[in-house]
Design a protein around this motif. Sequence first.
Motif, PDB file in Angstrom:
ATOM      1  N   LYS A  64    -107.737  59.193-107.708  1.00 38.30           N
ATOM      2  CA  LYS A  64    -107.877  59.108-106.249  1.00 38.30           C
ATOM      3  C   LYS A  64    -108.555  57.792-105.869  1.00 38.30           C
ATOM      4  CE  LYS A  64    -108.061  64.125-105.734  1.00 38.30           C
ATOM      5  NZ  LYS A  64    -108.877  65.300-105.390  1.00 38.30           N
ATOM      6  N   ARG A  65    -107.902  57.071-104.977  1.00 35.84           N
ATOM      7  CA  ARG A  65    -108.371  55.745-104.583  1.00 35.84           C
ATOM      8  C   ARG A  65    -109.130  55.753-103.262  1.00 35.84           C
ATOM      9  NH1 ARG A  65    -103.903  56.096-107.279  1.00 35.84           N
ATOM     10  NH2 ARG A  65    -103.443  54.641-108.972  1.00 35.84           N
ATOM     11  N   GLN A  66    -109.107  56.885-102.555  1.00 27.67           N
ATOM     12  CA  GLN A  66    -109.807  56.996-101.282  1.00 27.67           C
ATOM     13  C   GLN A  66    -110.005  58.468-100.964  1.00 27.67           C
ATOM     14  OE1 GLN A  66    -106.779  54.964 -99.000  1.00 27.67           O
ATOM     15  NE2 GLN A  66    -106.002  56.857 -98.145  1.00 27.67           N
ATOM     16  N   LEU A  67    -110.796  58.755 -99.950  1.00 22.71           N
ATOM     17  CA  LEU A  67    -110.978  60.138 -99.500  1.00 22.71           C
ATOM     18  C   LEU A  67    -110.991  60.145 -97.979  1.00 22.71           C
ATOM     19  CD1 LEU A  67    -111.396  63.077-100.097  1.00 22.71           C
ATOM     20  CD2 LEU A  67    -113.860  62.682-100.293  1.00 22.71           C
ATOM     21  N   HIS A  68    -109.826  60.378 -97.408  1.00 20.00           N
ATOM     22  CA  HIS A  68    -109.665  60.512 -95.969  1.00 20.00           C
ATOM     23  C   HIS A  68    -109.242  61.942 -95.659  1.00 20.00           C
ATOM     24  CE1 HIS A  68    -108.929  55.950 -95.084  1.00 20.00           C
ATOM     25  NE2 HIS A  68    -110.143  56.210 -95.525  1.00 20.00           N
ATOM     26  N   THR A  69    -109.230  62.287 -94.386  1.00 17.60           N
ATOM     27  CA  THR A  69    -108.630  63.543 -93.941  1.00 17.60           C
ATOM     28  C   THR A  69    -107.271  63.230 -93.346  1.00 17.60           C
ATOM     29  OG1 THR A  69    -110.732  64.637 -93.484  1.00 17.60           O
ATOM     30  CG2 THR A  69    -108.786  65.498 -92.375  1.00 17.60           C
ATOM     31  N   ALA A  70    -106.238  63.833 -93.909  1.00 15.93           N
ATOM     32  CA  ALA A  70    -104.868  63.667 -93.411  1.00 15.93           C
ATOM     33  C   ALA A  70    -104.397  65.002 -92.851  1.00 15.93           C
ATOM     34  CB  ALA A  70    -103.940  63.200 -94.522  1.00 15.93           C
ATOM     35  N   ALA A  71    -103.657  64.943 -91.767  1.00 12.43           N
ATOM     36  CA  ALA A  71    -103.190  66.182 -91.138  1.00 12.43           C
ATOM     37  C   ALA A  71    -101.830  65.967 -90.504  1.00 12.43           C
ATOM     38  CB  ALA A  71    -104.187  66.669 -90.092  1.00 12.43           C
ATOM     39  N   ALA A  72    -101.098  67.046 -90.374  1.00  9.81           N
ATOM     40  CA  ALA A  72     -99.766  67.009 -89.757  1.00  9.81           C
ATOM     41  C   ALA A  72     -99.671  68.112 -88.726  1.00  9.81           C
ATOM     42  CB  ALA A  72     -98.668  67.179 -90.807  1.00  9.81           C
ATOM     43  N   ARG A  73     -99.037  67.815 -87.637  1.00  7.53           N
ATOM     44  CA  ARG A  73     -98.711  68.813 -86.620  1.00  7.53           C
ATOM     45  C   ARG A  73     -97.199  68.974 -86.601  1.00  7.53           C
ATOM     46  NH1 ARG A  73    -101.400  69.830 -81.839  1.00  7.53           N
ATOM     47  NH2 ARG A  73    -103.256  69.235 -83.029  1.00  7.53           N
ATOM     48  N   VAL A  74     -96.735  70.192 -86.810  1.00  7.75           N
ATOM     49  CA  VAL A  74     -95.301  70.481 -86.806  1.00  7.75           C
ATOM     50  C   VAL A  74     -94.860  70.768 -85.375  1.00  7.75           C
ATOM     51  CG1 VAL A  74     -93.504  72.010 -87.674  1.00  7.75           C
ATOM     52  CG2 VAL A  74     -95.408  71.365 -89.155  1.00  7.75           C
ATOM     53  N   LEU A  75     -93.721  70.223 -84.988  1.00  6.56           N
ATOM     54  CA  LEU A  75     -93.198  70.405 -83.641  1.00  6.56           C
ATOM     55  C   LEU A  75     -92.168  71.525 -83.663  1.00  6.56           C
ATOM     56  CD1 LEU A  75     -92.785  66.609 -82.802  1.00  6.56           C
ATOM     57  CD2 LEU A  75     -94.758  68.099 -82.365  1.00  6.56           C
ATOM     58  N   VAL A  76     -92.437  72.579 -82.870  1.00  5.23           N
ATOM     59  CA  VAL A  76     -91.604  73.787 -82.869  1.00  5.23           C
ATOM     60  C   VAL A  76     -91.309  74.194 -81.426  1.00  5.23           C
ATOM     61  CG1 VAL A  76     -91.424  76.193 -83.612  1.00  5.23           C
ATOM     62  CG2 VAL A  76     -92.692  74.552 -85.019  1.00  5.23           C
ATOM     63  N   PRO A  77     -90.047  74.282 -81.030  1.00  5.41           N
ATOM     64  CA  PRO A  77     -89.725  74.734 -79.667  1.00  5.41           C
ATOM     65  C   PRO A  77     -90.160  76.174 -79.441  1.00  5.41           C
ATOM     66  CG  PRO A  77     -87.837  73.643 -80.690  1.00  5.41           C
ATOM     67  CD  PRO A  77     -88.846  73.870 -81.775  1.00  5.41           C
ATOM     68  N   ASP A  78     -90.447  76.493 -78.183  1.00  2.00           N
ATOM     69  CA  ASP A  78     -90.877  77.849 -77.854  1.00  2.00           C
ATOM     70  C   ASP A  78     -89.740  78.709 -77.321  1.00  2.00           C
ATOM     71  OD1 ASP A  78     -90.466  76.672 -75.414  1.00  2.00           O
ATOM     72  OD2 ASP A  78     -92.471  77.062 -74.614  1.00  2.00           O
ATOM     73  N   ARG A  79     -88.510  78.159 -77.298  1.00  2.00           N
ATOM     74  CA  ARG A  79     -87.352  78.928 -76.837  1.00  2.00           C
ATOM     75  C   ARG A  79     -86.072  78.328 -77.415  1.00  2.00           C
ATOM     76  NH1 ARG A  79     -89.667  76.098 -72.838  1.00  2.00           N
ATOM     77  NH2 ARG A  79     -88.493  74.483 -71.749  1.00  2.00           N
TER      78      ARG A  79
END
Length: 412
Positions: free
Chosen positions: A316-331
């Motif tokens: 491991k060359r770094q320690l960051h926080t990575a996150a993803a938001r999934v896009l999902v239609p509601d209809r």
Amino acid sequence: MPRRALILIEISPSDVGPLYAQAAQRLGLHPVILSTDPARYNCLGAESIKAVRVDTDNLDALIQECSRLRATYDIAGITSTGDSFYATVGKLCRHFDLPGPNAASVERCRDKFVQRQLLGAAGVPMPAYRLAANAMDVERSAAEIGLPVILKPAVGSFSCGVRLCHTVDELAEHTNYLLGGKHIWQSSPRILVEEFAQGSFYWADIMGDEVIGIGTADVGDPPYFVFRGFTLPAPLTDEDHNRIADVSLSCLRALGLGWGPTGIELRWAKRGPVVIEVNPRLHCTPTPQLIQLAYGVDVVTEHIKLAIGDQWDLHKRQLHTAAARVLVPDRDGTIDSIVGESRAAAIAGVAEVKFYVEPKTPFVRKGDSRDWIGHVIAASPSRAQTEAILERAVDLIDWSITPCFDLHMDRL
């Protein structure tokens, strides 16, 4: 001297497949995709990636095609990205004396009932379960375990056909759906009836016998399991991190795994971490991107190095926080327009904004990962900062949907 080639069996053109093709090229390898439908891969760039038509369900045909390719290429390695073909990869690697997964272990792991049996015999914590072949079996199994229960195909992926059932009526409805001809089975129809392990969702990514990272995810609202977001690393104490890591590594021993990537899904229930599923492969998008952003480890490249017999490096060359938001239609409906992509991508800290659909596309929700229409990925040195970046980026993205009431509304 012949060019060195990496053979890729039916990689997903819209998921991690392009990452494997690109990583292979960076390593000086020529990607050759074997597929029943080579046209699926035109989007990857026909000028630099060769796609060959072959019956990928026929091992003899694959052996014959690989033998033919050896007249032109030095085949350095063979791999895939999906459950369905990873055991086949193991058989091909053994035939051509190349590094690869144990095919028998992968096949045992793919059958969720067999997987559960092996994990249970090894004392790995997991939900109570039963195997059912018909509606009577399902009803009896649910009564023994106690409602609510989860029904899922014994062989399957991407949460297809998985549903939480709180009542006898919901149980009968989903059983009828699974056994009534609407669900597409990957094997003979068998249903796994499982206790619903309530608690936070975690996943562990392993290469060989080394835990790369442990993340957490938002699974979305029941009764279906549609992931909405992912964060790496998960906010855990050292003690809780070690408990998840220990349980995850015990799965490898129980299932005879330990070569290459393994993805393990868990819930933190009242008794601690319990194993929901073990996947004998690398987790799909956005996990590889999150690992690289969080730790500086290109896990796809390292997997390829392993597959071609080169030295691999998970340092491991770094320690960051990575996150993803999934896009999902509601209809359901027709996706008329998608706006704001470029503005979201321009925000500092946003690593990727990607849509999987084009405007004017009819869309019917399925209640599984096929409901995803895109994602936004971000990273920074802190969890709070990453979440703020994601929130700002997602707020800039919008899409419009025109309802189409004549669309087929069944959950597939």
